[in-house]
Each structure stands twice: as C-alpha cells, then as structure tokens.
Write a protein that holds these residues in place. Structure first.
Motif, PDB file in Angstrom:
ATOM      1  N   LEU A  28       2.539  10.156  11.215  1.00 14.54           N
ATOM      2  CA  LEU A  28       3.716   9.665  11.944  1.00 14.54           C
ATOM      3  C   LEU A  28       3.488   8.330  12.638  1.00 14.54           C
ATOM      4  O   LEU A  28       4.438   7.612  12.909  1.00 14.54           O
ATOM      5  N   ASP A  29       2.248   7.996  12.967  1.00 17.24           N
ATOM      6  CA  ASP A  29       1.954   6.662  13.485  1.00 17.24           C
ATOM      7  C   ASP A  29       1.341   5.839  12.354  1.00 17.24           C
ATOM      8  O   ASP A  29       1.248   6.303  11.222  1.00 17.24           O
ATOM      9  N   ALA A  30       0.927   4.643  12.692  1.00 21.88           N
ATOM     10  CA  ALA A  30       0.258   3.822  11.679  1.00 21.88           C
ATOM     11  C   ALA A  30      -1.049   4.502  11.268  1.00 21.88           C
ATOM     12  O   ALA A  30      -1.701   5.160  12.077  1.00 21.88           O
ATOM     13  N   PRO A  31      -1.425   4.370   9.993  1.00 29.29           N
ATOM     14  CA  PRO A  31      -2.700   4.938   9.561  1.00 29.29           C
ATOM     15  C   PRO A  31      -3.855   4.243  10.278  1.00 29.29           C
ATOM     16  O   PRO A  31      -3.746   3.063  10.614  1.00 29.29           O
ATOM     17  N   VAL A  32      -4.936   4.964  10.504  1.00 31.59           N
ATOM     18  CA  VAL A  32      -6.092   4.362  11.177  1.00 31.59           C
ATOM     19  C   VAL A  32      -7.262   4.161  10.221  1.00 31.59           C
ATOM     20  O   VAL A  32      -8.218   3.476  10.541  1.00 31.59           O
ATOM     21  N   VAL A  33      -7.194   4.783   9.071  1.00 28.98           N
ATOM     22  CA  VAL A  33      -8.212   4.573   8.027  1.00 28.98           C
ATOM     23  C   VAL A  33      -7.489   4.421   6.686  1.00 28.98           C
ATOM     24  O   VAL A  33      -6.321   4.781   6.561  1.00 28.98           O
ATOM     25  N   SER A  34      -8.190   3.861   5.704  1.00 24.70           N
ATOM     26  CA  SER A  34      -7.643   3.732   4.338  1.00 24.70           C
ATOM     27  C   SER A  34      -6.260   3.090   4.340  1.00 24.70           C
ATOM     28  O   SER A  34      -5.334   3.554   3.680  1.00 24.70           O
ATOM     29  N   GLU A  35      -6.136   2.001   5.068  1.00 25.90           N
ATOM     30  CA  GLU A  35      -4.829   1.348   5.204  1.00 25.90           C
ATOM     31  C   GLU A  35      -4.380   0.653   3.929  1.00 25.90           C
ATOM     32  O   GLU A  35      -3.202   0.304   3.804  1.00 25.90           O
ATOM     33  N   ASP A  36      -5.298   0.396   3.000  1.00 21.56           N
ATOM     34  CA  ASP A  36      -4.972  -0.521   1.904  1.00 21.56           C
ATOM     35  C   ASP A  36      -4.951   0.118   0.524  1.00 21.56           C
ATOM     36  O   ASP A  36      -5.007  -0.584  -0.488  1.00 21.56           O
ATOM     37  N   SER A  62       0.869  -1.175   0.000  1.00 13.94           N
ATOM     38  CA  SER A  62       0.000   0.000   0.000  1.00 13.94           C
ATOM     39  C   SER A  62       0.902   1.220   0.000  1.00 13.94           C
ATOM     40  O   SER A  62       2.132   1.080   0.089  1.00 13.94           O
ATOM     41  N   ILE A  63       0.301   2.391  -0.066  1.00 13.66           N
ATOM     42  CA  ILE A  63       1.119   3.607  -0.015  1.00 13.66           C
ATOM     43  C   ILE A  63       1.906   3.702   1.286  1.00 13.66           C
ATOM     44  O   ILE A  63       2.938   4.375   1.337  1.00 13.66           O
ATOM     45  N   TRP A  64       1.430   3.004   2.319  1.00 12.61           N
ATOM     46  CA  TRP A  64       2.050   3.162   3.646  1.00 12.61           C
ATOM     47  C   TRP A  64       3.380   2.454   3.756  1.00 12.61           C
ATOM     48  O   TRP A  64       4.089   2.638   4.745  1.00 12.61           O
ATOM     49  N   ARG A  65       3.739   1.676   2.745  1.00  9.38           N
ATOM     50  CA  ARG A  65       5.081   1.079   2.795  1.00  9.38           C
ATOM     51  C   ARG A  65       6.163   2.153   2.650  1.00  9.38           C
ATOM     52  O   ARG A  65       7.324   1.898   2.931  1.00  9.38           O
ATOM     53  N   VAL A  74      -3.999  10.573  -2.281  1.00 10.99           N
ATOM     54  CA  VAL A  74      -3.984  11.819  -1.505  1.00 10.99           C
ATOM     55  C   VAL A  74      -5.080  11.819  -0.441  1.00 10.99           C
ATOM     56  O   VAL A  74      -4.889  12.336   0.659  1.00 10.99           O
ATOM     57  N   VAL A  75      -6.212  11.220  -0.770  1.00 14.00           N
ATOM     58  CA  VAL A  75      -7.320  11.187   0.192  1.00 14.00           C
ATOM     59  C   VAL A  75      -6.977  10.278   1.369  1.00 14.00           C
ATOM     60  O   VAL A  75      -7.314  10.579   2.517  1.00 14.00           O
ATOM     61  N   ALA A  76      -6.294   9.177   1.113  1.00 10.96           N
ATOM     62  CA  ALA A  76      -5.895   8.289   2.218  1.00 10.96           C
ATOM     63  C   ALA A  76      -5.039   9.051   3.223  1.00 10.96           C
ATOM     64  O   ALA A  76      -5.204   8.910   4.443  1.00 10.96           O
ATOM     65  N   VAL A  77      -4.131   9.883   2.718  1.00  4.72           N
ATOM     66  CA  VAL A  77      -3.278  10.675   3.607  1.00  4.72           C
ATOM     67  C   VAL A  77      -4.112  11.754   4.309  1.00  4.72           C
ATOM     68  O   VAL A  77      -4.026  11.938   5.535  1.00  4.72           O
TER      69      VAL A  77
END
Lengths: 424, 424
Positions: free
Chosen positions: A80-88, A69-72, A127-130
C-alpha cells in the motif's frame, strides 16, 4: 508519490516496511489481517488481498508517466505504500513475432519476453518483488521458498540485494544453471530428495516452525498478485487493449489465473479496450494435471508423478490448478500438453523465429501453441501473446543433445570455403 | 518519425534497407562511402561514421518521449533512417548499489545491467543491432562475426529474427552456455582451433572472400557506435548528467572508447550536465595488454597470449587497445588487472550486494574497481558506474568450483532444524 505527504509516507515505509492489504479467503470469504499465513484458517482455502473498491485509480496517462516497473500498477498490488526493496523489476519487452505467427498460422504473434527480466531472468522476479516487500512490511528478516529453480534464483537475488537472509529449498536434481544461479547470491540452499511436491510439503512445515516468510507458501496471498503485472504490461504495450488470446505455461497454475485476473481488472477499470482474452495453458505431457482437469471438465486436480525435462513446471499437485482450469474454461480458452521432444523443438522454433532463447517452459508454451493452432483452438484470425517466462541459459542441458555438432577447423580459409560449399 | 514524409522514408527503408552514414578514417581522415570495409584503404586506420554537424539534435524531452531502445539516440547512430531490424534493443536498468558502494568505499555505486539485455543478455546486443541495420542498408544477406561468445549469441539471435543467414566463428573451447546460446538460433557455427586472435585473423580473410557482413570486421565502423548508447542511457538515467567515474571491462578496447565518446557527444550537445567522467578499464591479469599499455605510457599494444577463465575478454591483440588507453589517460582515469581468483570473488560480491549475476567479465570489472579503490584511484567521494556487460548464466563453469556444496536432505523437518542450528 511526489507530494510532501506521499514522501513522508515513503520515509515511514522505508523505516518500518510498507503497509499491506488485508487478505480474504477466495473460497469462504473470511477476512484475515496482514500476516504470514498460507491458507484460510476456517476452510483452508487460498488467500487473496482485498483492495479498497473506493480507492482512486490512475488514468492511462498517469500510469505512462510512472517509472517502468511493476509498481506503475501499484493500485492493483497489495503493497500500500511505496515499495522499499526491488523497486525496479518489470516492464520486459513485448515483441512482434511475424515469423512465429506464420509458423503457428495465426494473424499475429507477440512474445512477452520475461527471459530478460531484471534481475534473475524469469517472471518470478515479479512475484518475488511483491513478496519481499510484504516480508519487510510484516517485519520478517528471513525469507525463502520451495522452488523448481526460477523462484530460487529470484528469491536469492532479491533477498541478497535487500539484505534479507534466505533459505531456499529445491529438488536435489535441478539443472546446473539453476543451482549456480541461486548459490551465487550466498543464500542457505538446501537440496531435497524427491520431487517439487516433496519440497513443498517440507516447506509448509518449515514456514510454521521458523517463522520465516516463504514467498510461495505463507506469503502466497501477496506473492501471486505480482504475476498480474505481466497482463498489465501486455495491455499497456498493445496500446491499452487486450489481445485475442494469451498462452502461458502452467506449473502451480497461479500465473495463468493471475494473468486472467490482471486483464479483467484493467478492463473493469476502463483502462483496456477489447474483450477478455481467451486464456490457454501449456504443460509437459509428463506432468499435465491441469490439462487433464480441463479435458475432464472436473473440479478436482488428480495429482501426478512428474516425468519431464521441463523441471521448472514439473509440479504434480498444483496449488492453483483448479483456478487455472476455471479461468481457461470461463475465458473460452483451452489447454494442451506436449512431449519433451516437442518442447525442445518449441525452444528452437522460438529462437529461430524471434531471437529469444527460452527455457524448457518456453518450449512447452510454443509447442502447445502449435498444437492448439493445428487443432483449430487457436484461429487464423487470432492475435496471440505467448508468455515466455524464463531464460534458455538456465536449461542448456535440455537442448544440448538436439543441437548439431559445430565443425572444428584449424584456421585455414580453404576449410571455411569447403564448409560453405557443403552448405549450398 | 511520425510525419507523412518520415513515414514514407521508413516505408522505403523497409524495402531497401536504411541509408547509412559515410565513414572516415580515425587516423588520416580519408573519407569512404558506406560499404562493408574493415579499415582505411589509405593507411589501414580504423573507420568511424561521419555525422552531419548541421543535423538537428533532439532535446531531452524529445528523447524521453521516444521508445525505450538504443534508437532514441538515433542522431548519434550511423543508421540514417528508421531501423528495419532489432528495433527494440537497449534501455537496460541502471540500479543503485549502496551495499556495493560500501564494499568499494565510494560515495555511490550504480550498476548498468546489460546482463538482462534483450534479446541475448549482453551489451553486444547494442552493437549488433546497429551492425545488422548497416548490413541490410548495404544489401547484404549474410552476416557473421569472430567472437569470444557474447557476440556470437547476439549475432545468431538477431540474425535469426531478421531472417539473415549467419556464419559465426568462435574459439574451439568456449563455455557450454555460449555454444548452446549460439547454436539454438540455427546459424552456421564454426569452432576454430586456437585463440580469439586466431579466429579474428581467419575472419578477416573470410570477409574478403565471401562478401559477408562480419559485424566486428568489415562492419566495425558502424558496429562500434552501438556501444555509445550505454553511455547515453547512463546519462539520461542519472537525470541527464554524468557520473564521476565509469568502469568497464576491456577486450578489444572498443566499449571503453565508445563509452567515452558517448558521454562526450551528449555533453557537447548540451544534454548532459557535469564533467566528462574519468574512464577506468578492467582486464584479467592473464590477458591485460591494454592495462599494460596504460601502465607503460606507450603508444603501441604489445600483444599477449591469453591465459584466463575470462574468455569473453581474452583478446591478446585488441583492435582498439590504443584508443582505449588514450581515453583512459585523457579522461584522468586508470586501469587494473585482476587474477582469476579475484574475478570469481568479484562475481560473488556483485551478486551478493546487488542481486545481479554477471559473467566473468563482470567479475573482472568489480574486482578491478575494488583494486582501484584500494589504490586510491577511485575516491571516497566518487559516484561510480560499473558497466556489467554479460550474464553469469553464460559462464557457470567459472564460479561452480568456488561455490559451497548445498546440503542434501531427505525431506524431514528435523534435518532442516539441524541445518538451521548449525548455521547459527
């Protein structure tokens, strides 16, 4: 995030929202605490997150071992912490397109296919996930946007899933697919008489008045960073190196600016081999203020009144236009504008050579690449990545008149035989 | 495929097409060499590939190290060498849907989101990827299909990319998105007066007459196997285990049958923990021959005349209907049919709880899950996977009348303030 400490951080973030990076002004450098603020309070410049230069960066292998996902690429994102929504969201296909390369006359062409982005079939999901994680981090319970369509779809989709209220503002005359693809999620959808620029002006007032998180206005400093992940993915998918050239559509100018930044920061971190790619921007001739700026060599956008079927990129006064023009110049790239007829042909060329059905902005991108190649700006030795940012199913009106009428038969084999005979 | 020998095999396959598994009849067991043949020449039964029981199967770790496409499960696919076309289809998101689980009253709900399948936004990309490799393996240069829309999109997209000619037959009155989403790739598109079943009858004759590879007729033995990869992916994405229950829409009945097979074969190989899932099938009340068969407990499909807006699953005489009914019974599952009104509500429930916009078949699936949960067939302790097989952007006509009209404002803040006030 697998250590006990990290797990505890995640648990805290799940309750209170993640911590966010601070912001600073891209023009005057003034700092700003994390907050829903549209521009620098000193000079009205745009805001960008500040990353700790001493933070530990991951290795290629560490990134590869993370979820797709973008979070990699989280060390380069302002959550700065793990995302809480739109993780995938994120990690769309990058596909080799030899037939398109032949049509363009370049050594190699690849398509970055955000037309199949999860969940809403455009790059705006990034961009919306962020932005939605930033909204949660700031304690906001209502989000929204000013949109030409794709952003509306994505905010509505991801807000619905996250359980956030959404107020979405679009020009009155959008394509049916984009209206339905927003309304289906049950947001408050408001159509505004006028152009996108009128919608945007209204939303700037709305953000001030209601204290909502409007993702591309008062969350823009966070929001924009999501676009970088398209560059990050391209670099990783090429085997941790850069292509020679990248072409992307330009609306507000943010995507191209952030693609350029994304490549640069992974190169600076030693994760991508190769030179910084030459960046190319594409616009519709009926709304080409950034192409005009690149051509004039000036510093200031001259707003235009949009007149094109490429509504998703019809922004007459692009917020990041001058930064996009600067990235184009600095990287040694270029820009081109194409007619509505050329963009429809571009959609068809992309579909016929790659199997990817892109929306009007994709047609602009492909047609502009063709033009830049014919002008010699794109070279026969180039490896070119085309950023396809949205799905053709959202803009069927644009291509319908150009497609041949399919014959109707009554179900007899001899009718098919006649068609086969006629086709030879 | 990284050894020199494997690389040489791949190079050969690239020239001549991959080798294919042999076929055998699912009813009488008669063998058949690889060929474009619709049914068993002895008993007219359906054909299935034969896999070498002594072939070496991969470990979980080996599969995880492969590219994220359907081909990571290649030992269970009938393409014996590396694929030469459509190498990158598959591996769509599996997302947790807690809000949907609450609405359904089950312990956990997950959505398998083939609405963002690459390239054509439906699960048909899986079967077409397999079928086109079979076509190339058989030396065919023209492919085609009889389709209710999604298959047409996928064959047109993947054939265009592969450089194969395509003849595509659809009912005359399909949705605009499905017509445009096919025609954009430049195939020969033929609209046939009548229902899908009429189209299918015509195509059986067409396959015989012109020697083309019609993916769901004379390549069906290969084609169908692609659907298994949806089960393979679900198992892997759950951490190599099965869910309690799976629900999928039923048209020809192949998907549900193959999902059941996919779970069973990975369990047999020792790769999936857990019991075989209970399989649930969903149809529109206006075309529910398989649900009827499950209810009657009989052996033979009674064809119906379709009358539903769920056109993608409006098959009155489903080719694999009795096998789907058998898989449902054997697994301890069930089936339900829902009205057109219920399916529209199902699309909206899915969108509002998960951010996924599915097409009419998705609405049928969600609405049927709701019905089965209320009837107690789905249980409060269940972990349920809902197979979302196509994108809502393809069937906007179905939901448009049900969505609220969005208000139009002239761009004044006080107009927005009035809307906000009214919404409280």
């Amino acid at each position: 995030m697998s250590s006990p400490v990290a797990a505890a951080c995640t648990a805290v973030a799940k309750r209170s929202g993640p911590r966010l990076a601070s912001l600073s002004c891209r023009l005057c450098g003034a700092p700003s605490d994390p907050s829903p603020v549209a521009v620098c309070e000193h000079c009205l410049g745009p805001l960008e997150p500040v990353y700790d230069p001493a933070r530990r960066l991951p290795t290629r292998a560490e990134i590869e071992a993370r979820p797709r996902s973008i979070w990699r690429y989280r060390e380069w994102l302002p959550i700065l912490d793990a995302p809480v929504v739109s993780e995938d969201t994120g990690f769309t296909p990058l596909l080799d397109a030899p037939a398109l390369a032949r049509a363009l006359g370049v050594r190699r062409a690849l398509v970055k296919n955000d037309a199949v982005s999860h969940p809403s079939c455009s790059f705006k999901d990034r961009v919306v996930a962020v932005a939605l994680n930033a909204a949660v981090g700031l304690g906001l319970d209502t989000v929204g946007c000013a949109s030409t369509g794709n952003l509306a779809n994505s905010v509505a989709a991801q807000a619905a899933r996250a359980g956030l209220a959404a107020w979405i503002f679009v020009p009155e005359d959008l394509e049916v697919g984009k209206i339905v693809g927003t309304a289906i999620y049950g947001p408050r959808l408001v159509r505004v008489k006028g152009t996108y620029d009128d919608v945007n002006r209204l939303c700037a007032q709305v953000a001030d008045r209601f204290g909502w998180g409007l993702v591309n206005l008062n969350l823009r400093g966070y929001y924009g960073e999501g676009s970088k992940t398209m560059a990050h993915e391209i670099g990783e998918q090429l085997g941790w190196r850069t292509p020679d050239a990248v072409i992307a559509p330009m609306a507000g100018g943010s995507l191209l600016t952030k693609l350029d930044k994304g490549f640069r920061e992974l190169r600076t971190a030693g994760l991508l081999d190769g030179a910084a790619p030459r960046m190319y921007g594409a616009q519709a001739a009926g709304c080409a203020p950034i192409v005009n700026l690149v051509a004039s060599g000036g510093e200031k956008i001259e707003p235009v009144q949009p007149r094109t079927i490429a509504r998703s990129i019809a922004i007459g006064n692009p917020a990041d236009g001058r930064f996009a023009a600067k990235a184009i110049r600095t990287s040694g790239g270029g820009a081109a504008a194409v007619t509505d007829e050329e963009l429809v042909a571009g959609i068809r060329l992309l579909a016929e050579t790659t199997g990817v059905f892109g929306e009007t902005a994709a047609g602009v991108t492909v047609a502009a690449a063709l033009k830049l190649a014919r002008e010699g700006q794109l070279r026969p030795t180039d490896e070119l990545v085309l950023c396809i940012t949205g799905n053709g199913l959202k803009t069927v009106e644009a291509v319908l008149p150009a497609l041949p009428e399919a014959p109707v038969v009554a179900g007899k084999l001899r009718e098919v035989a006649a068609l086969v005979e006629a086709s030879r």
